[in-house]
Design a protein around this motif. Structure first.
Motif, PDB file in Angstrom:
ATOM      1  N   ARG A   1       0.823  -1.203   0.000  1.00 43.47           N
ATOM      2  CA  ARG A   1       0.000   0.000   0.000  1.00 43.47           C
ATOM      3  C   ARG A   1       0.867   1.266   0.000  1.00 43.47           C
ATOM      4  NH1 ARG A   1      -4.024  -2.115   4.404  1.00 43.47           N
ATOM      5  NH2 ARG A   1      -5.965  -2.418   3.258  1.00 43.47           N
ATOM      6  N   GLU A   2       1.896   1.254   0.856  1.00 48.01           N
ATOM      7  CA  GLU A   2       2.761   2.426   0.975  1.00 48.01           C
ATOM      8  C   GLU A   2       3.466   2.725  -0.346  1.00 48.01           C
ATOM      9  OE1 GLU A   2       6.391   4.145   3.813  1.00 48.01           O
ATOM     10  OE2 GLU A   2       5.661   2.094   4.066  1.00 48.01           O
ATOM     11  N   LYS A   3       3.981   1.687  -0.999  1.00 44.52           N
ATOM     12  CA  LYS A   3       4.664   1.884  -2.280  1.00 44.52           C
ATOM     13  C   LYS A   3       3.725   2.440  -3.332  1.00 44.52           C
ATOM     14  CE  LYS A   3       8.358  -1.573  -1.914  1.00 44.52           C
ATOM     15  NZ  LYS A   3       8.975  -2.776  -2.550  1.00 44.52           N
ATOM     16  N   LEU A   4       2.511   1.898  -3.385  1.00 43.16           N
ATOM     17  CA  LEU A   4       1.546   2.343  -4.399  1.00 43.16           C
ATOM     18  C   LEU A   4       1.088   3.771  -4.133  1.00 43.16           C
ATOM     19  CD1 LEU A   4      -0.603  -0.910  -4.727  1.00 43.16           C
ATOM     20  CD2 LEU A   4       1.215  -0.130  -6.251  1.00 43.16           C
ATOM     21  N   THR A   5       0.909   4.115  -2.866  1.00 47.07           N
ATOM     22  CA  THR A   5       0.484   5.471  -2.505  1.00 47.07           C
ATOM     23  C   THR A   5       1.578   6.484  -2.841  1.00 47.07           C
ATOM     24  OG1 THR A   5      -0.921   4.639  -0.716  1.00 47.07           O
ATOM     25  CG2 THR A   5      -0.285   6.965  -0.626  1.00 47.07           C
ATOM     26  N   LEU A   6       2.817   6.153  -2.484  1.00 50.94           N
ATOM     27  CA  LEU A   6       3.939   7.047  -2.778  1.00 50.94           C
ATOM     28  C   LEU A   6       4.138   7.228  -4.282  1.00 50.94           C
ATOM     29  CD1 LEU A   6       6.552   5.886  -0.092  1.00 50.94           C
ATOM     30  CD2 LEU A   6       5.286   8.049  -0.151  1.00 50.94           C
ATOM     31  N   ALA A   7       3.762   6.180  -5.052  1.00 52.65           N
ATOM     32  CA  ALA A   7       3.908   6.247  -6.506  1.00 52.65           C
ATOM     33  C   ALA A   7       2.776   7.037  -7.166  1.00 52.65           C
ATOM     34  CB  ALA A   7       3.963   4.839  -7.096  1.00 52.65           C
ATOM     35  N   GLY A   8       1.762   7.395  -6.364  1.00 52.62           N
ATOM     36  CA  GLY A   8       0.689   8.238  -6.897  1.00 52.62           C
ATOM     37  C   GLY A   8      -0.604   7.523  -7.247  1.00 52.62           C
ATOM     38  N   MET A   9      -0.803   6.298  -6.751  1.00 53.27           N
ATOM     39  CA  MET A   9      -2.048   5.599  -7.043  1.00 53.27           C
ATOM     40  C   MET A   9      -3.210   6.280  -6.316  1.00 53.27           C
ATOM     41  SD  MET A   9      -3.180   1.585  -6.467  1.00 53.27           S
ATOM     42  CE  MET A   9      -3.576   1.747  -4.714  1.00 53.27           C
ATOM     43  N   LYS A  10      -4.202   6.733  -7.066  1.00 53.46           N
ATOM     44  CA  LYS A  10      -5.355   7.415  -6.484  1.00 53.46           C
ATOM     45  C   LYS A  10      -6.686   6.849  -6.963  1.00 53.46           C
ATOM     46  CE  LYS A  10      -2.942  11.848  -5.939  1.00 53.46           C
ATOM     47  NZ  LYS A  10      -2.922  13.298  -6.302  1.00 53.46           N
ATOM     48  N   LYS A  11      -6.654   6.139  -8.098  1.00 58.11           N
ATOM     49  CA  LYS A  11      -7.908   5.648  -8.680  1.00 58.11           C
ATOM     50  C   LYS A  11      -8.315   4.269  -8.172  1.00 58.11           C
ATOM     51  CE  LYS A  11      -7.273   8.328 -12.921  1.00 58.11           C
ATOM     52  NZ  LYS A  11      -7.142   8.288 -14.393  1.00 58.11           N
ATOM     53  N   ASN A  12      -7.412   3.627  -7.415  1.00 57.02           N
ATOM     54  CA  ASN A  12      -7.709   2.317  -6.825  1.00 57.02           C
ATOM     55  C   ASN A  12      -7.414   2.374  -5.333  1.00 57.02           C
ATOM     56  OD1 ASN A  12      -8.152   0.963  -9.446  1.00 57.02           O
ATOM     57  ND2 ASN A  12      -5.955   1.250  -9.705  1.00 57.02           N
ATOM     58  N   GLN A  13      -8.072   1.492  -4.598  1.00 59.90           N
ATOM     59  CA  GLN A  13      -7.857   1.438  -3.151  1.00 59.90           C
ATOM     60  C   GLN A  13      -7.877  -0.003  -2.673  1.00 59.90           C
ATOM     61  OE1 GLN A  13     -11.143   2.647  -0.499  1.00 59.90           O
ATOM     62  NE2 GLN A  13      -9.664   3.970   0.556  1.00 59.90           N
ATOM     63  N   ILE A  14      -6.863  -0.396  -1.887  1.00 61.50           N
ATOM     64  CA  ILE A  14      -6.850  -1.727  -1.271  1.00 61.50           C
ATOM     65  C   ILE A  14      -7.540  -1.612   0.076  1.00 61.50           C
ATOM     66  CG2 ILE A  14      -5.452  -3.619  -0.404  1.00 61.50           C
ATOM     67  CD1 ILE A  14      -3.245  -2.781  -2.352  1.00 61.50           C
ATOM     68  N   GLU A  15      -8.686  -2.238   0.192  1.00 65.29           N
ATOM     69  CA  GLU A  15      -9.508  -2.133   1.390  1.00 65.29           C
ATOM     70  C   GLU A  15      -9.333  -3.358   2.276  1.00 65.29           C
ATOM     71  OE1 GLU A  15     -14.285  -2.033   2.561  1.00 65.29           O
ATOM     72  OE2 GLU A  15     -13.632  -1.744   0.475  1.00 65.29           O
ATOM     73  N   THR A  16      -9.203  -3.139   3.577  1.00 63.11           N
ATOM     74  CA  THR A  16      -9.205  -4.228   4.550  1.00 63.11           C
ATOM     75  C   THR A  16     -10.643  -4.479   4.972  1.00 63.11           C
ATOM     76  OG1 THR A  16      -7.009  -3.630   5.404  1.00 63.11           O
ATOM     77  CG2 THR A  16      -8.386  -5.027   6.799  1.00 63.11           C
ATOM     78  N   VAL A  17     -11.140  -5.680   4.742  1.00 64.66           N
ATOM     79  CA  VAL A  17     -12.502  -6.045   5.137  1.00 64.66           C
ATOM     80  C   VAL A  17     -12.405  -6.780   6.463  1.00 64.66           C
ATOM     81  CG1 VAL A  17     -14.631  -7.212   4.475  1.00 64.66           C
ATOM     82  CG2 VAL A  17     -13.138  -6.236   2.703  1.00 64.66           C
ATOM     83  N   TRP A  18     -12.823  -6.141   7.519  1.00 65.15           N
ATOM     84  CA  TRP A  18     -12.617  -6.636   8.877  1.00 65.15           C
ATOM     85  C   TRP A  18     -13.127  -8.078   9.049  1.00 65.15           C
ATOM     86  CZ3 TRP A  18      -9.691  -5.564  12.796  1.00 65.15           C
ATOM     87  CH2 TRP A  18      -9.981  -6.103  14.061  1.00 65.15           C
TER      88      TRP A  18
END
Length: 256
Positions: free
Chosen positions: A228-245
């Motif tokens: 997640r951190e790598k993708l966020t730092l790279a500028g990913m904004k159109k997708n989201q990895i969600e944790t489903v409790w």
């Protein structure tokens, strides 16, 4: 409650076929020998390596370990005259196993047929059945898989601002290369291929780490956080990895 699922026998001795390594591995789950007899026929036994396990309402630790360690290509599950509770075993198997799941039933019920597919079955046959039809449908599933794999090898996987090239193991965010480890690449690939669907920890541990999730280990969570951190730092904004409790992880496309 202890499970009665146990490894019974290999229905095909390994010495029967010298090309055993190239055979597809099938796991037969049944209480009688209906399926086993089909695969012991002269025309069928040379094509597949089969192992039989007895049916139960729950999945034993032995079965969970077997699926991770042996990784069969297909499970053929004879549910007999299963009730609605027993049918949920299909869902439990699907949480651990991403190969083909073929259901055989003795109950002529349209609702059961629908429920089996809803819970994750790839095909369904009613007993008594023609053994040739069973074998042809098994072969058809493997044939479609083979064609699909060839297509995926040539294709890129793109969703939102993420693009994966499986053959070269490269990840791009908005056209820029992002360096991922092999595990991170395969984890993101699994999320992309199942976009919008929850991937359980059991499933991810089985398919990516090749072991059974013990309910406590945090390896996957740590690596997911790093991805997640790598993708966020790279500028990913159109997708989201969600944790489903309590269930697992899911990739959502925010622009859909």
């Amino acid at each position: 409650m202890p499970s009665s699922i146990e490894l019974v026998k290999n229905t095909q001795p390994l010495e029967i076929n010298q090309n055993i390594q190239s055979q597809k591995k099938l796991l037969l789950i049944e209480n009688d020998s209906y399926l086993s007899k089909v695969f012991l026929m002269d025309d069928n036994h040379a094509s597949y390596q089969t192992t039989k396990i007895r049916t139960s309402e729950t999945l034993s630790q032995e079965l969970r370990s077997y699926l991770v360690e042996n990784r069969p290509h297909m499970i053929i599950f004879d549910i007999g005259l299963a009730d609605s509770e027993q049918l949920l075993t299909i869902r439990d198997l699907r949480a651990l196993f991403d190969g083909f799941l073929f259901i055989v039933s003795s109950k002529n019920s349209e609702q059961e047929h629908v429920d089996a597919f809803t819970l994750g079955a790839d095909d369904y046959l009613l007993k008594p059945m023609n053994s040739r039809i069973l074998m042809m449908r098994i072969e058809a599933l493997f044939h479609r898989q083979s064609n699909k794999v060839k297509q995926v090898e040539l294709a890129s996987l793109t969703l939102g601002d993420v693009c994966l090239q499986p053959k070269s193991q490269k990840c791009f965010i908005n056209g820029a290369v992002v360096k991922l480890t092999t595990f991170e690449f395969n984890l993101l690939k699994s999320l992309l291929e199942h976009q919008g669907k929850i991937l359980s920890r059991d499933h991810l541990y089985s398919t990516l780490l090749k072991r059974v999730y013990n309910g406590v280990e945090r390896t996957l969570d740590v690596r997911m956080s790093q991805l997640r951190e790598k993708l966020t730092l790279a500028g990913m904004k159109k997708n989201q990895i969600e944790t489903v409790w309590g269930q697992g992880y899911m990739l959502n496309n925010l622009t859909g």
